[in-house]
Design an enzyme around this catalytic site. Structure first.
Site, PDB file in Angstrom:
ATOM      1  N   GLU A   9       0.818  -1.225   0.000  1.00 27.24           N
ATOM      2  CA  GLU A   9       0.000   0.000   0.000  1.00 27.24           C
ATOM      3  C   GLU A   9       0.854   1.279   0.000  1.00 27.24           C
ATOM      4  O   GLU A   9       0.503   2.252   0.667  1.00 27.24           O
ATOM      5  CB  GLU A   9      -0.941   0.011   1.217  1.00 27.24           C
ATOM      6  CG  GLU A   9      -2.170  -0.882   1.073  1.00 27.24           C
ATOM      7  CD  GLU A   9      -3.219  -0.300   0.126  1.00 27.24           C
ATOM      8  OE1 GLU A   9      -3.621   0.855   0.325  1.00 27.24           O
ATOM      9  OE2 GLU A   9      -3.609  -1.001  -0.813  1.00 27.24           O
ATOM     10  N   THR A  13       1.200   0.305  -7.534  1.00 27.52           N
ATOM     11  CA  THR A  13       0.297   0.233  -8.688  1.00 27.52           C
ATOM     12  C   THR A  13       0.162   1.607  -9.340  1.00 27.52           C
ATOM     13  O   THR A  13       0.175   1.725 -10.572  1.00 27.52           O
ATOM     14  CB  THR A  13      -1.094  -0.283  -8.267  1.00 27.52           C
ATOM     15  OG1 THR A  13      -0.924  -1.523  -7.586  1.00 27.52           O
ATOM     16  CG2 THR A  13      -1.987  -0.494  -9.463  1.00 27.52           C
ATOM     17  N   LYS A  34       1.956  -8.828 -13.188  1.00 25.77           N
ATOM     18  CA  LYS A  34       1.986  -8.844 -11.721  1.00 25.77           C
ATOM     19  C   LYS A  34       1.946 -10.305 -11.322  1.00 25.77           C
ATOM     20  O   LYS A  34       1.006 -11.017 -11.697  1.00 25.77           O
ATOM     21  CB  LYS A  34       0.786  -8.060 -11.180  1.00 25.77           C
ATOM     22  CG  LYS A  34       0.515  -8.265  -9.695  1.00 25.77           C
ATOM     23  CD  LYS A  34       0.424  -6.989  -8.913  1.00 25.77           C
ATOM     24  CE  LYS A  34       0.256  -7.300  -7.427  1.00 25.77           C
ATOM     25  NZ  LYS A  34       0.542  -6.161  -6.563  1.00 25.77           N
TER      26      LYS A  34
HETATM   27  N1  LIG Z   1       0.218   9.567  -6.754  1.00 27.36           N
HETATM   28  C1  LIG Z   1      -0.889   9.147  -6.108  1.00 27.36           C
HETATM   29  N2  LIG Z   1      -2.088   9.681  -6.393  1.00 27.36           N
HETATM   30  C2  LIG Z   1      -3.191   9.283  -5.757  1.00 27.36           C
HETATM   31  N3  LIG Z   1      -3.203   8.356  -4.787  1.00 27.36           N
HETATM   32  C3  LIG Z   1      -2.040   7.767  -4.453  1.00 27.36           C
HETATM   33  C4  LIG Z   1      -0.819   8.130  -5.099  1.00 27.36           C
HETATM   34  N4  LIG Z   1       0.178   7.386  -4.563  1.00 27.36           N
HETATM   35  C5  LIG Z   1      -0.378   6.599  -3.628  1.00 27.36           C
HETATM   36  N5  LIG Z   1      -1.707   6.821  -3.543  1.00 27.36           N
HETATM   37  C6  LIG Z   1      -2.641   6.199  -2.564  1.00 27.36           C
HETATM   38  O1  LIG Z   1      -2.047   5.060  -1.986  1.00 27.36           O
HETATM   39  C7  LIG Z   1      -2.921   3.952  -2.102  1.00 27.36           C
HETATM   40  C8  LIG Z   1      -2.095   2.731  -2.327  1.00 27.36           C
HETATM   41  O2  LIG Z   1      -1.508   2.821  -3.610  1.00 27.36           O
HETATM   42  P1  LIG Z   1      -1.272   1.530  -4.473  1.00 27.36           P
HETATM   43  O3  LIG Z   1      -2.517   0.723  -4.587  1.00 27.36           O
HETATM   44  O4  LIG Z   1      -0.599   1.962  -5.717  1.00 27.36           O
HETATM   45  O5  LIG Z   1      -0.230   0.769  -3.486  1.00 27.36           O
HETATM   46  P2  LIG Z   1       0.492  -0.618  -3.722  1.00 27.36           P
HETATM   47  O6  LIG Z   1       1.849  -0.477  -3.164  1.00 27.36           O
HETATM   48  O7  LIG Z   1       0.347  -1.012  -5.148  1.00 27.36           O
HETATM   49  O8  LIG Z   1      -0.399  -1.590  -2.808  1.00 27.36           O
HETATM   50  P3  LIG Z   1      -0.411  -3.191  -2.841  1.00 27.36           P
HETATM   51  O9  LIG Z   1       0.688  -3.608  -1.917  1.00 27.36           O
HETATM   52  O10 LIG Z   1      -1.785  -3.519  -2.329  1.00 27.36           O
HETATM   53  O11 LIG Z   1      -0.198  -3.643  -4.256  1.00 27.36           O
HETATM   54  C9  LIG Z   1      -3.857   4.287  -3.252  1.00 27.36           C
HETATM   55  O12 LIG Z   1      -5.117   3.699  -3.137  1.00 27.36           O
HETATM   56  C10 LIG Z   1      -3.955   5.767  -3.146  1.00 27.36           C
HETATM   57  O13 LIG Z   1      -4.950   6.071  -2.185  1.00 27.36           O
HETATM   58 MG   LIG Z   2      -0.554  -2.675  -5.960  1.00 28.83          MG
END
Ligand SMILES: Nc1ncnc2c1ncn2[C@@H]1O[C@H](COP(=O)(O)OP(=O)(O)OP(=O)(O)O)[C@@H](O)[C@H]1O
Ligand SMILES: [Mg+2]
Length: 233
Positions: A9, A13, A34
């Site tokens: 999180e 992504t 992925k």
């Molecule tokens: N540049 C951004 N703009 C908007 N929201 C963001 C941004 N970066 C992070 N976030 C927030 O952080 C949350 C987590 O981002 P993301 O889903 O990309 O994390 P992740 O590392 O891919 O998580 P996972 O481990 O579940 O795959 C998003 O839902 C969003 O709320």
């Molecule tokens: Mg992710």
């Protein structure tokens, strides 16, 4: 590129989707990958229900967001060969489903995805030392794929340690760290956030980029990271 993060999180992504979108906007055919998606139980199959619009609508499963950003036509299976309902480490989600994630299948899927593509954007699961199988870490997959690594990290308190640990774990395995991306980078960063950016760049000897807050529901509104140069006539 292989997009990892300092943990779960943290924006992997979002960063992977922004990179995929930028490459696609340059006219490149982009494939996404992925190794495993978990936590699908948190996403209703028919989209958000009444009253749930907002967070869920913005937060579609990773493989769906990646496909949308890349504008590709890969199936769920071709993007993420292992998909599980519970939100947990992929090795445990696989175990509970009575299976084991097979590294050979992951490599074959990633390789097939690159057929006819100009670029591959892969997203890891959690951080680099998350097990995909009992003796096979996300880092092992990144090494086997041989892609430059991008590390998504949060801009705020605690990020120096998490990011430097990730850089060390990556370089220790011979991975090429292309950049760290701090996300979401606020419009008006605090002194701590600005200092974190400088400190990670200096101590990690790494290129550091920032990604502003994006409207996750509207990929069409995202700015290209680096607009392509004007075409010569
Ligand atoms: N540049 C951004 N703009 C908007 N929201 C963001 C941004 N970066 C992070 N976030 C927030 O952080 C949350 C987590 O981002 P993301 O889903 O990309 O994390 P992740 O590392 O891919 O998580 P996972 O481990 O579940 O795959 C998003 O839902 C969003 O709320
Ligand atoms: Mg992710």
């Amino acid at each position: 590129m292989f997009v990892t993060g300092t943990g779960t999180e943290v924006g992997k992504t979002v960063v992977a989707a922004a990179i995929a979108r930028t490459l696609a906007a340059e006219g490149k055919r982009v494939a996404v990958f992925k190794p495993a998606v978990t936590g699908l139980d948190d996403h209703p199959a028919d989209g958000p229900q009444t009253g749930q619009i907002g967070r869920l609508e913005a937060h579609r499963p990773d493989h769906v967001m990646l496909r949308e950003a890349a504008g590709c036509s890969q199936s769920d299976e071709e993007i993420a060969p292992y998909r599980y309902g519970p939100a947990m480490s992929p090795h445990l989600a696989a175990l509970l489903a009575g299976e084991r994630i097979d590294p050979e299948r992951l490599l074959a899927t990633a390789s097939a995805a690159t057929d006819g593509a100009d670029a591959l954007v892969a997203e890891g699961v959690g951080g680099l030392l998350v097990p995909l199988a009992p003796a096979y870490l996300v880092r092992d997959l990144a090494v086997a794929l041989g892609l430059p690594l991008v590390i998504a990290a949060s801009p705020g308190l605690g990020t120096i340690n998490h990011t430097l640990l990730t850089i060390e774990a990556a370089r220790g395995a011979g991975l090429d760290v292309a950049a760290v991306v701090l996300t979401p980078w606020p419009a008006e960063p605090t002194e701590i956030e600005r200092s974190n950016r400088e400190t990670i760049a200096a101590l990690g000897e790494v290129r550091i980029e920032t990604l502003p807050e994006l409207d996750l529901r509207r990929p069409g509104s995202w700015p290209a990271l680096h607009p392509p140069p004007p075409r010569r006539r």
